[in-house]
Design a protein around this motif. Structure first.
Motif, PDB file in Angstrom:
ATOM      1  N   ASP A 156       5.689   4.449   0.937  1.00  0.00           N
ATOM      2  CA  ASP A 156       5.393   5.013  -0.376  1.00  0.00           C
ATOM      3  C   ASP A 156       4.246   4.217  -1.006  1.00  0.00           C
ATOM      4  N   GLN A 157       3.711   4.717  -2.097  1.00  0.00           N
ATOM      5  CA  GLN A 157       2.503   4.134  -2.695  1.00  0.00           C
ATOM      6  C   GLN A 157       2.690   2.672  -3.090  1.00  0.00           C
ATOM      7  N   SER A 158       3.819   2.320  -3.654  1.00  0.00           N
ATOM      8  CA  SER A 158       3.999   0.930  -4.101  1.00  0.00           C
ATOM      9  C   SER A 158       4.094  -0.014  -2.901  1.00  0.00           C
ATOM     10  N   LYS A 174       2.751   0.577   0.069  1.00  0.00           N
ATOM     11  CA  LYS A 174       1.398   0.550   0.642  1.00  0.00           C
ATOM     12  C   LYS A 174       0.533  -0.478  -0.080  1.00  0.00           C
TER      13      LYS A 174
END
Length: 164
Positions: free
Chosen positions: A119-121, A123
């Protein structure tokens, strides 16, 4: 934090693993092929920690790397696995190319595939550090003597000069 350390049974790698387990609250996945340079005895003091896991895996084995990333889901990679004994590079240069170049590429690709699924966090927080010696990267000149335009490591430049 969970850190995947490649070459963690080697001289430098085992010191890194011992430090992380002894002096932090982080977890370590020690990934090592256990060649001539790997020695699990150097990790005896941390081997029973619930924050330590060992995986006997060759960094050239993509399927096994994918399995390790999926199973352990590290937050960072510290890539120390390398062939670095100069005498061995003379008698068996193919091993150096296979591990230091091909293996690093395969590990980077496995890491990228894993990273793409985060997920973005996660990453944003994920890190991949390649750590090695002058025997892999080449000698660094003193800052006062460095050529700012040089893009070729000293060891590679020396090897090229010896061929001409």
């Amino acid at each position: 934090m969970k850190i995947l350390v490649t070459g963690g049974a080697g001289f430098i790698g085992s010191a890194v693993v011992r430090h992380i387990i002894r002096d932090t609250q982080d977890a370590v996945i020690n990934l090592d092929k256990l060649t001539y340079a790997g020695n699990l005895e150097s990790l005896a003091e941390v081997s029973t920690s619930d924050r330590y896991a060992f995986e006997q895996v060759d960094i050239c084995n993509r399927a096994e790397l994918d399995r390790v990333f999926a199973l352990h889901q590290p937050d960072a990679v510290m890539h120390l696995a390398a062939e670095s004994h100069v005498d061995r590079s003379i008698t068996g240069p193919a091993d150096f190319i296979e591990t230091n170049i091909v293996g690093t590429y395969i590990l980077l690709e496995a890491g990228r595939a894993y990273w793409n699924g985060l997920d973005q966090s996660r990453k944003a927080a994920f890190r991949f550090h390649h750590i090695s010696t002058d025997e892999v990267y080449g000698d660094l000149p003193h800052p006062d003597d460095a050529d700012p335009d040089s893009r070729i490591p000293a060891l590679v430049a020396t090897a090229i000069k010896s061929l001409t």
